[in-house]
Design a protein around this motif. Structure first.
Motif, mmCIF file in Angstrom:
data_model
loop_
_atom_site.group_PDB
_atom_site.id
_atom_site.type_symbol
_atom_site.label_atom_id
_atom_site.label_comp_id
_atom_site.label_asym_id
_atom_site.label_seq_id
_atom_site.Cartn_x
_atom_site.Cartn_y
_atom_site.Cartn_z
ATOM 1 N N ILE A 51 50.573 59.252 74.924
ATOM 2 C CA ILE A 51 50.316 60.752 75.198
ATOM 3 C C ILE A 51 48.978 61.088 74.788
ATOM 4 C CG2 ILE A 51 51.656 61.556 72.905
ATOM 5 C CD1 ILE A 51 52.765 64.170 74.080
ATOM 6 N N GLY A 55 48.644 66.529 74.488
ATOM 7 C CA GLY A 55 50.361 66.503 75.031
ATOM 8 C C GLY A 55 50.028 66.624 76.501
ATOM 9 N N LYS A 58 51.189 62.587 79.821
ATOM 10 C CA LYS A 58 52.540 61.136 79.550
ATOM 11 C C LYS A 58 52.684 60.670 80.762
ATOM 12 C CE LYS A 58 54.460 65.541 77.255
ATOM 13 N NZ LYS A 58 56.075 65.889 77.419
ATOM 14 N N THR A 69 61.371 60.580 75.936
ATOM 15 C CA THR A 69 60.221 61.667 75.805
ATOM 16 C C THR A 69 59.188 61.429 74.916
ATOM 17 O OG1 THR A 69 61.971 63.350 77.377
ATOM 18 C CG2 THR A 69 59.703 64.125 76.282
ATOM 19 N N SER A 71 57.126 63.882 72.955
ATOM 20 C CA SER A 71 55.680 65.032 72.455
ATOM 21 C C SER A 71 55.169 64.971 71.416
ATOM 22 C CB SER A 71 57.117 65.611 72.786
ATOM 23 O OG SER A 71 57.918 66.146 71.658
ATOM 24 N N ARG A 72 54.295 65.992 71.381
ATOM 25 C CA ARG A 72 53.830 66.187 70.129
ATOM 26 C C ARG A 72 53.256 67.805 69.643
ATOM 27 N NH1 ARG A 72 47.801 62.983 70.778
ATOM 28 N NH2 ARG A 72 47.647 63.723 68.913
ATOM 29 N N ASP A 73 52.878 67.520 67.840
ATOM 30 C CA ASP A 73 52.814 68.788 67.749
ATOM 31 C C ASP A 73 51.863 68.884 66.569
ATOM 32 O OD1 ASP A 73 52.246 71.419 66.429
ATOM 33 O OD2 ASP A 73 55.005 71.364 66.153
ATOM 34 N N TYR A 80 56.176 63.064 68.182
ATOM 35 C CA TYR A 80 58.241 62.918 68.406
ATOM 36 C C TYR A 80 57.907 61.611 69.677
ATOM 37 C CZ TYR A 80 57.715 66.708 65.505
ATOM 38 O OH TYR A 80 57.552 67.746 65.320
#
Length: 120
Positions: A51, A55, A58, A69, A71-73, A80
């Motif tokens: 990613i 974000g 991907k 899947t 994802s990131r925060d 994640y």
């Protein structure tokens, strides 16, 4: 310097789901592209997903496309990997890694790994 710590691995039945997390130290997390890799006994480490820093981009290995899947925060310094429809061949130690560019074949920082075991 970035330190990465994975969590969320475990034992799950085929068809089940797990979500892996990778928490990063430091205030520069958003500068790094992030990736997930895995390694099974007797096999080479293989790419799973990556990613971009924001974000917004991907990409996935063909073997997990449509099931996993990433994802990131960036506010939580965490990336994640949501894993659905798990198969026994997904059994491996999963590692997260950080790269300074995206996309990248060179990852500069690695976590210690978390075990995922999928029973048939």
């Amino acid at each position: 310097q970035v330190q990465l710590v994975e969590s969320g691995g475990g034992l799950v039945q085929a068809g089940g789901s797990l979500r892996l997390s990778c928490a990063a130290s430091g205030r520069t997390f958003s500068r790094y592209a992030m990736g997930w890799f895995r390694q099974s006994p007797g096999k080479e480490r293989e790419f799973v997903a990556a990613i971009s820093q924001t974000g917004g981009s991907k990409y996935y290995a063909d073997s997990v496309k449509g099931r996993f899947t990433i994802s990131r925060d960036n506010a939580k310094n965490t990336v994640y990997l949501q894993m659905n429809s798990l198969k026994p061949e997904d059994t491996a130690v999963y590692y997260c890694a950080a790269a300074q560019v995206y996309p990248s074949s060179r990852y500069d920082y690695w976590g210690q790994g978390t075990q995922v075991t999928v029973s048939s």
